[in-house]
Motif scaffolding. Structure first.
Motif, PDB file in Angstrom:
ATOM      1  N   PRO A  16     -25.323  10.893  -5.769  1.00 11.81           N
ATOM      2  CA  PRO A  16     -24.798  10.973  -7.148  1.00 11.81           C
ATOM      3  C   PRO A  16     -25.240  12.234  -7.877  1.00 11.81           C
ATOM      4  O   PRO A  16     -24.525  12.731  -8.749  1.00 11.81           O
ATOM      5  N   PHE A  17     -26.403  12.766  -7.508  1.00  6.57           N
ATOM      6  CA  PHE A  17     -26.863  14.031  -8.094  1.00  6.57           C
ATOM      7  C   PHE A  17     -25.904  15.153  -7.703  1.00  6.57           C
ATOM      8  O   PHE A  17     -25.484  15.956  -8.543  1.00  6.57           O
ATOM      9  N   LEU A  18     -25.514  15.172  -6.431  1.00  8.35           N
ATOM     10  CA  LEU A  18     -24.559  16.190  -5.966  1.00  8.35           C
ATOM     11  C   LEU A  18     -23.246  16.096  -6.728  1.00  8.35           C
ATOM     12  O   LEU A  18     -22.615  17.093  -7.054  1.00  8.35           O
ATOM     13  N   ARG A  19     -22.840  14.842  -6.997  1.00  6.53           N
ATOM     14  CA  ARG A  19     -21.565  14.656  -7.711  1.00  6.53           C
ATOM     15  C   ARG A  19     -21.640  15.200  -9.119  1.00  6.53           C
ATOM     16  O   ARG A  19     -20.674  15.772  -9.620  1.00  6.53           O
ATOM     17  N   ARG A  20     -22.789  14.987  -9.765  1.00  4.33           N
ATOM     18  CA  ARG A  20     -22.938  15.540 -11.110  1.00  4.33           C
ATOM     19  C   ARG A  20     -22.804  17.057 -11.065  1.00  4.33           C
ATOM     20  O   ARG A  20     -22.162  17.657 -11.914  1.00  4.33           O
ATOM     21  N   LEU A  21     -23.432  17.664 -10.073  1.00  2.00           N
ATOM     22  CA  LEU A  21     -23.343  19.117  -9.938  1.00  2.00           C
ATOM     23  C   LEU A  21     -21.906  19.532  -9.642  1.00  2.00           C
ATOM     24  O   LEU A  21     -21.409  20.532 -10.173  1.00  2.00           O
ATOM     25  N   ALA A  22     -21.227  18.745  -8.796  1.00  2.01           N
ATOM     26  CA  ALA A  22     -19.842  19.067  -8.425  1.00  2.01           C
ATOM     27  C   ALA A  22     -18.942  19.028  -9.655  1.00  2.01           C
ATOM     28  O   ALA A  22     -18.130  19.926  -9.878  1.00  2.01           O
ATOM     29  N   ARG A  48     -14.354  16.498  -5.962  1.00  3.89           N
ATOM     30  CA  ARG A  48     -14.830  16.115  -7.292  1.00  3.89           C
ATOM     31  C   ARG A  48     -15.086  17.333  -8.173  1.00  3.89           C
ATOM     32  O   ARG A  48     -15.589  17.201  -9.282  1.00  3.89           O
ATOM     33  N   GLY A  49     -14.804  18.519  -7.680  1.00  2.55           N
ATOM     34  CA  GLY A  49     -14.826  19.662  -8.588  1.00  2.55           C
ATOM     35  C   GLY A  49     -15.771  20.798  -8.254  1.00  2.55           C
ATOM     36  O   GLY A  49     -15.840  21.781  -8.991  1.00  2.55           O
ATOM     37  N   ALA A  50     -16.544  20.693  -7.151  1.00  2.68           N
ATOM     38  CA  ALA A  50     -17.460  21.783  -6.812  1.00  2.68           C
ATOM     39  C   ALA A  50     -16.673  23.065  -6.552  1.00  2.68           C
ATOM     40  O   ALA A  50     -15.599  23.039  -5.958  1.00  2.68           O
ATOM     41  N   ALA A  51     -17.234  24.206  -7.004  1.00  3.66           N
ATOM     42  CA  ALA A  51     -16.533  25.480  -6.837  1.00  3.66           C
ATOM     43  C   ALA A  51     -16.434  25.836  -5.357  1.00  3.66           C
ATOM     44  O   ALA A  51     -15.402  26.301  -4.883  1.00  3.66           O
TER      45      ALA A  51
END
Lengths: 243, 430
Positions: A16-22, A48-51
């Protein structure tokens, strides 16, 4: 551009931390052992939106591979941040039966991450910005009968992070120690533990901690108070307790 | 395997004890013997329970795997929350075609119950927008596609054809990021049904005041929603129910007062307002663990659908509920279309009524009476909600049960995927 290298990216707590960053559009480097899992996770972060998302084969016990990764990180464009979720927790009874396991526990939870961070430290110092998030455990706050080897390794890591914070803080790099209580992941599967947090909550707390530059973060927050009490119990009494 | 855990469905009235595995990687799952699965346990009764046996918690498999921006086809793992899919894709102009009343429901659960949304009368059930399902059946991965018996036995199939690993959903284009909601008071039952019948909105739902009696019986608020564009205040931080509430929290006078206020919240001439999407689709998700409001004993939700021609019978049932003084504020009336995607799918063209009751003897008796009346009205009960029905009665409501049984017998000859619900209702034997 915010870059995050996440060690132990396939852990249940990291996801979930990765998702927040994404969602924030960060550029992610996912480091771990299980390439298949990393690839799947990378697709998820991308959708989910990561660059950008890159996967990196990484084993905390394989120190020979560290310098190459450090060089790669040194060349990163933009702000470089790191989060370390690496760790293993064998049952205390398994360690009692085979004390040689202590080496692995200490390597995975303390000396491995410490070696990597010490190699990275000069890179971060030169950059003069960025955040390092090290995940320890409330188990490191006191040696308990049920979990004291893991606890000792996490205590070592926490002390190390405290020193690293002292060193890097002078150069504009922030080091945050995260001390989660029990979290609902595979590591705690089937255990009945008090005040279990969800990984989503831990992620939210970590994001908040980064924002306000917390030094030591207990998550769930109640563990700050619980551990304050547990640390205050005098040793003659504590040694008779099984908590 | 792991140690025993106590767990429940959303209603918390039925309980189970047994080992629950929480795998995070496919190879962990592959190491397990064939075991039934649950997602977020948003089904109310015993669909996600397996007393004595083991369960697999699939909520860790929640990753998005692939998206085709041409077709809108999204492949996700079964544990992905439907609300998370919406959050990620609405900004890109896509929305899940069907969303149930909670965003916490998993895609696997939405398939296994073939759930419906506030737009069922237009787009049918969840399964109608699934283009592929990958199952783990006794250690073997296999794919089910629409039109096959395996697909129809899996959609709405209560997990009996194997563990759903991942699925491909065809998302719907959506031009906007908020809901324009028109709310109107319906003064009584007749007006309520008339509003629902006449509604041409994309999304329509009626809240019903289940405590109103006499001439106001069946009154409520009909909400009609369209997706729109604009700015709207983001929803505030979510609240959480930290403890089991005392029994009087939802007692009759409290509910009556609440419903009175809720009804009069909307002006007599109605109104149109812009709302965040999540507030419209998932109104209760703002309050985490709201099921604890019903206290330790939990609650039941009764949900039935009856054919259009049985509107009078449904009115009589509503009358019985209103005068009982047992209902909670959570009561929903909706018009359904005919769309259903599986042999055991709940929907039929008609009216569906869903009402929560605290778990008490009087409420259980009332629900049993309502079940008999549902059967007499040619209607159907919903496996996602049911905790009390008799197998013989509920089985007659599903005319394609035998087709489902045939396929399930092929998929799971040893009965390894049976759950408490399947055993209680004796669904798998003729």
């Amino acid at each position: 551009m915010q870059n995050w290298i996440v060690l132990g990216a396939t852990s249940g707590m990291a996801r979930p931390f990765l998702r927040r960053l994404a969602i924030d559009g960060a550029r992610l480097m996912l480091a771990g052992r299980d390439m298949e899992e990393l690839e799947t996770l990378a697709k998820d972060c991308k959708l989910r939106g990561a660059a950008e998302v890159e996967v990196i084969a990484f084993n905390i016990r394989d120190t020979a591979a560290f310098p190459a990764l450090i060089d790669k990180l040194a060349a990163t464009q933009g702000v470089l941040n790191l989060a370390c979720f690496v760790g293993t927790m064998p049952e205390q009874s398994a360690i009692d039966a085979d004390p040689m396991l202590i080496d692995e526990v200490v390597t995975d939870n303390f000396t491995g991450p410490a070696k990597f961070l010490s190699l990275l430290a000069p890179v971060m110092e030169a950059r003069g910005e960025g955040v390092i998030v090290g995940v320890g455990s409330v188990a490191g706050d006191r040696g308990r009968v049920g979990n004291y080897v893991y606890g000792a390794a996490k205590a070592g890591f926490a002390t190390y992070l405290s020193g690293l914070r002292n060193r890097l803080g002078r150069k504009g790099v922030h080091v945050m120690t995260v001390k989660p209580g029990p979290v609902e992941t595979r590591m705690t599967e089937g255990m009945k533990l008090p005040f279990m947090a969800k990984p989503e909550q831990v992620a939210e707390d970590i994001m908040g901690g980064i924002e306000r530059r917390a030094n030591v973060l207990y998550t769930a927050r109640i563990w700050y108070f619980i551990m304050m009490v547990i640390r205050a119990i005098p040793e003659p009494i504590f040694k008779k307790m099984s908590i | 395997m792991t140690k025993d855990t106590h767990y429940t469905g959303w209603g918390r009235a039925l309980r189970a004890k047994g080992p629950v595995a929480r795998p995070e990687k496919l190879r962990h799952l592959a190491e397990l013997p064939p075991t039934p699965a649950f997602g977020m346990r948003r089904s109310y009764g015993d669909a996600p329970l397996n007393s004595g046996g083991a369960m697999v918690d699939m909520s860790g498999f929640d990753r998005f795997l692939a998206f085709d921006p041409e077709t809108g086809c999204l492949t996700v793992e079964a544990g992905a929350r439907i609300g998370d899919v919406a959050t990620a894709f609405v900004p890109q102009g896509w929305i899940p075609a069907v969303m149930p009343g909670t965003g916490f429901a998993t895609v696997g659960g939405c398939i296994a119950q073939d759930v419906h949304g506030k737009n069922h009368h237009h787009v049918g059930s969840f399964g109608a927008h699934v283009t592929e399902i990958v199952l783990l059946q006794n250690g073997v991965e296999l794919t089910a596609t629409p039109g096959t018996a395996l697909f129809q036995a899996t959609v709405g199939g209560l997990g009996q054809t194997g563990v759903i690993l991942r699925a491909t959903l065809r998302l719907k284009r959506c031009d906007g990021n908020l809901m324009l909601v028109t709310e109107r008071r319906a003064r009584n039952w007749e007006e309520h049904l008339a509003f629902l019948d006449a509604s041409e909105a994309s999304y329509t739902v009626g809240w019903i005041d289940a405590t109103a009696t006499g001439p106001a019986m069946g009154r409520g608020i009909v909400e009609e929603g369209e997706i729109g564009k604009g700015l709207v205040k983001e929803r505030k931080r979510t609240a959480k129910v930290p403890l089991d509430a005392p029994h009087f929290a939802l007692s009759s006078p409290v509910v009556r007062a609440f419903n009175q206020a809720y009804y009069h919240r909307v002006p007599a001439h109605g109104r149109t307002i812009a709302r965040p999407m999540a507030d419209f689709f998932f109104p209760l998700d703002k309050i985490h663990d709201w099921n604890r409001l019903y206290g330790r004993r939990g609650f039941h939700q009764f949900q039935c659908v009856v054919p259009l021609s049985s509107a009078r019978a449904l009115r009589a049932m509503m009358e019985r509920i209103s005068t009982s003084g047992l209902a909670s504020p959570l009561a929903v009336l909706k018009r359904m279309g005919a769309g259903r995607a599986g042999y055991l799918s709940f929907p039929m063209e008609g009216y569906t009524l869903a009402i929560d009751f605290p778990n008490r003897a009087a409420a259980r008796d009332l629900i049993r009476t309502l079940e008999i009346e549902t059967a007499e009205a040619g209607g159907r009960l919903y496996f996602a909600k049911d905790a009390l029905a008799e197998g013989a009665r509920i089985r007659t409501m599903y005319p394609e049960l035998n087709l489902w049984q045939e396929e399930v017998a092929r998929a799971d000859p040893t009965g390894a995927y049976q759950t408490d619900l399947v055993r209680r209702l004796n669904l798998r034997s003729a």
